[in-house]
Motif scaffolding. Structure first.
Motif, mmCIF file in Angstrom:
data_model
loop_
_atom_site.group_PDB
_atom_site.id
_atom_site.type_symbol
_atom_site.label_atom_id
_atom_site.label_comp_id
_atom_site.label_asym_id
_atom_site.label_seq_id
_atom_site.Cartn_x
_atom_site.Cartn_y
_atom_site.Cartn_z
ATOM 1 N N HIS A 78 2.594 5.574 -6.105
ATOM 2 C CA HIS A 78 2.083 5.617 -7.448
ATOM 3 C C HIS A 78 0.882 6.572 -7.594
ATOM 4 O O HIS A 78 0.752 7.403 -8.450
ATOM 5 N N ALA A 79 0.179 6.724 -6.792
ATOM 6 C CA ALA A 79 -0.997 7.466 -6.721
ATOM 7 C C ALA A 79 -0.612 8.879 -6.610
ATOM 8 O O ALA A 79 -1.017 9.818 -7.486
ATOM 9 N N SER B 7 0.923 -1.224 -0.028
ATOM 10 C CA SER B 7 0.161 0.023 0.040
ATOM 11 C C SER B 7 0.939 1.136 0.123
ATOM 12 O O SER B 7 0.419 2.287 -0.448
ATOM 13 N N GLY C 140 1.658 1.803 -3.514
ATOM 14 C CA GLY C 140 0.449 2.175 -3.995
ATOM 15 C C GLY C 140 0.123 3.722 -3.892
ATOM 16 O O GLY C 140 -0.083 4.472 -4.938
ATOM 17 N N LEU C 141 0.405 4.033 -2.651
ATOM 18 C CA LEU C 141 0.289 5.749 -2.230
ATOM 19 C C LEU C 141 1.301 6.556 -3.273
ATOM 20 O O LEU C 141 0.861 7.529 -3.470
ATOM 21 N N TRP D 67 0.820 9.816 -10.101
ATOM 22 C CA TRP D 67 -0.143 9.867 -11.005
ATOM 23 C C TRP D 67 -1.046 11.066 -10.757
ATOM 24 O O TRP D 67 -1.232 11.609 -11.944
ATOM 25 N N LEU D 68 -1.340 11.309 -9.601
ATOM 26 C CA LEU D 68 -1.967 12.615 -9.794
ATOM 27 C C LEU D 68 -1.560 13.781 -9.741
ATOM 28 O O LEU D 68 -1.960 15.135 -9.718
ATOM 29 N N SER E 195 9.162 8.882 -9.965
ATOM 30 C CA SER E 195 8.200 7.996 -9.899
ATOM 31 C C SER E 195 9.034 6.443 -9.576
ATOM 32 O O SER E 195 10.154 6.399 -9.732
#
Ligand SMILES: Nc1ncnc2c1ncn2[C@@H]1O[C@H](COP(=O)(O)OP(=O)(O)OP(=O)(O)O)[C@@H](O)[C@H]1O
Ligand SMILES: [Mg+2]
Lengths: 280, 259
Positions: free
Chosen positions: A47-48, A41, A44-45, A51-52, A62
């Motif tokens: 990445h988020a 996670s 994931g965070l 991405w944002l 990244s």
């Protein structure tokens, strides 16, 4: 004399014990799964956020970028070379600190006048970030390995010495009395009683010393040009290559985690928890 | 010649509450093969006296002679068994028992053999590889007994070694200790606050006064062995000694402001 413990446990008891062992194993897997989920996670965070496009790519690399940098560094040997040279400095400096700090700490814990003098100096020196020694070290040893190793030694030494000393001071006096009565004296008291009795404290100090050694080395490598993980960080800053900076940070954390898991935790498990009956 | 000669020893401590005389000038002579039990109110200096005989502390006056030589420090002829076992948690049971032999320079195979024999004697053969924290209180004291016996001291100093144990375990250890004493004829000085235990084990029971302690009275115990802690004769003698002791205990508690 009849002692129940002398008889082998029955089949039913063995089965219960086996169930307990199975539950322990299950718990262990659960912990692995939890850890995996946590780090997944976290990624994931990351990445988020990328991405944002919360931050510019230039200042917030990244995961693929960092992985690529790691991969490139590995394949052109620059990263392994940097790790090797930093590790070498670290091991020499830390090894020296161990060889000086533990005997010194044992002596300080035992010899009052030494503690009142040298102990006080060590306390003072501990408050001093070891990188402060760099200007002097460069004057004394020149711009090179020795200066960096000196800074590493000064970083780890005080934590090790003081932790060992406090271990001796907090040792139950009964151990010493028992040892005296059983014929231990002189150096044997140090080797066969004080050192093993203070091992829990010494290991705590060794862990602390290890992390101080890393910090000192990174600071020294950042300031002195050359090869090494710290220098690699500095290069990343100069080239505005943040993925290199993050890659080096990941490597440092990874090495730190691995030494804790493969070295310190194992030593603690084997020489402290299992013997003292403290929990892991 | 007496095995242990305590000649006018006394000891003063300095603490925050001022000077404390732990032991008044005490003299006592103990023959070879005696089993001397010392009882006295709490804080009267029993442990202090034992430490002086062990050589763990120096008396402020007087001196102790053991085996014909003045005591200047701990020696392999006098081993102490403490109330809290004092076993080393970093060593396993066997290594704990071998410790004194290792310090004496006994080579490995021989010290292992002797330690195993002693552990067998205290019925702990199955636990040689156990860590100290894995043992019960009674097992710990048995290991401590084996450890104290390993260097084969001829004087054994025991400071309330069984005080923290339940009655059954204690009875068992009394039997074992009596057997051991009967077969080896070691000289034993045994401190306890349990009068019956003292009469159960001792050839002589020494009653000490309240702090500062010194010898108040001495009882020779001629009961036949093996004894049992509930024997009528034994209980009767214990009652007499307890009466003797009661006055001292009252004085001790009075001084500490308990009543
Ligand atoms: N190291 C020390 N510093 C100061 N006072 C001490 C010290 N050791 C013992 N004392 C004092 O000396 C007195 C005698 O102590 P000691 O331990 O010999 O008593 P004891 O007879 O063994 O008592 P107990 O039956 O409770 O074990 C006590 O009043 C104690 O407070
Ligand atoms: Mg005592």
């Amino acid at each position: 004399m009849n002692n129940v413990a002398h008889q082998a446990p029955s089949a039913a008891l063995t089965a219960i014990a086996q169930t307990k062992a199975r539950k322990d194993r299950l718990d262990r897997w659960r912990i692995y799964a939890m850890r995996l989920a946590f780090f997944a996670s976290l990624i994931g965070l990351w990445h988020a956020l990328v991405w944002l496009e919360v931050w510019d790519e230039m200042i917030f690399p990244s995961l693929p970028q960092v992985t690529e940098t790691l991969w490139l560094g590995m394949s052109d040997q620059s990263l392994p070379a940097a790790i090797a040279i930093s590790m070498q400095r670290l091991l020499i400096g830390y090894g020296l600190a161990l060889c000086i700090g533990i005997p010194l700490g044992l002596l300080l814990g035992r010899v009052r006048w030494l503690n009142e003098t040298v102990g006080m100096l060590a306390m003072g020196l501990q408050a001093l970030p070891s990188i402060c020694w760099l200007p002097l070290a460069v004057l004394w040893f020149g711009l090179g390995e020795s200066a960096m190793i000196f800074v590493v030694v000064m970083g780890a030494l005080m934590a090790l010495t003081l932790a060992t000393r406090d271990g001796v001071k907090n040792m139950p006096p009964l151990y010493m009395r028992a040892a005296h009565v059983l014929g231990a004296s002189g150096w044997r008291l140090y080797v066969h009683v004080m050192l093993p009795a203070t091992l829990p404290a010494v290991l705590t100090g060794a862990k602390l010393g290890w992390s101080f050694a890393w910090r000192s080395l990174m600071a020294a490598e950042l300031l002195l040009v050359g090869v090494g993980l710290g220098s690699l960080l500095e290069r990343g800053r100069e080239l505005h290559d943040m993925s290199l900076v993050v890659a080096v940070m990941v490597v440092i954390m990874f090495v730190g985690l691995m030494t804790d898991r493969w070295l310190f935790s194992r030593l603690e498990q084997r020489f402290v928890h299992r013997r003292w009956g403290t929990s892991a | 010649m007496p095995k242990v000669e305590i000649n006018g020893v006394s000891q003063v401590f300095w603490s925050q509450s001022g000077a404390v005389q732990a032991l008044a000038e005490t003299s006592l002579s103990i023959d070879e093969g005696e089993f001397v039990c010392i009882v006295g109110p709490s804080g009267c200096g029993k442990s202090t006296l034992l430490n002086l005989v062990a050589g763990l502390a120096k008396p402020d006056t007087g001196h102790v002679i053991a085996n014909g030589k003045p005591v200047t420090g701990p020696g392999p002829d006098r081993v102490v068994m403490f109330q809290e076992s004092g076993l080393f948690p970093w060593l396993n049971v066997l290594q704990n028992v071998m410790f004194g032999l290792k310090m004496a320079g006994v080579p490995e195979p021989e010290r292992r053999e002797r330690a195993e024999k002693l552990l067998h004697m205290v019925h702990l053969s199955r636990f040689t590889q156990a860590w100290v924290h894995e043992l019960s209180g009674g097992m710990k004291q048995r290991v401590a007994l084996a450890r104290a016996l390993a260097p084969n001291p001829d004087i054994l100093l025991m400071d309330e070694p069984f005080a923290a144990l339940d009655a059954q375990t204690r009875d068992m250890l009394h039997d074992e200790l009596e057997d051991l004493w009967a077969s080896t004829r070691k000289t034993i000085i045994f401190v306890t606050h349990n009068v019956r235990e003292a009469v159960r084990l001792g050839t002589r029971v020494i009653v000490m006064t309240a702090r500062p302690g010194r010898v108040k009275s001495i009882y020779d115990i001629d009961l036949p062995r093996p004894r049992h802690i509930e024997d009528v004769g034994l209980v009767k003698i214990a009652a007499t000694i307890r009466d003797d002791l009661r006055g001292e205990v009252l004085q001790a508690t009075h001084e500490e402001g308990i009543d």
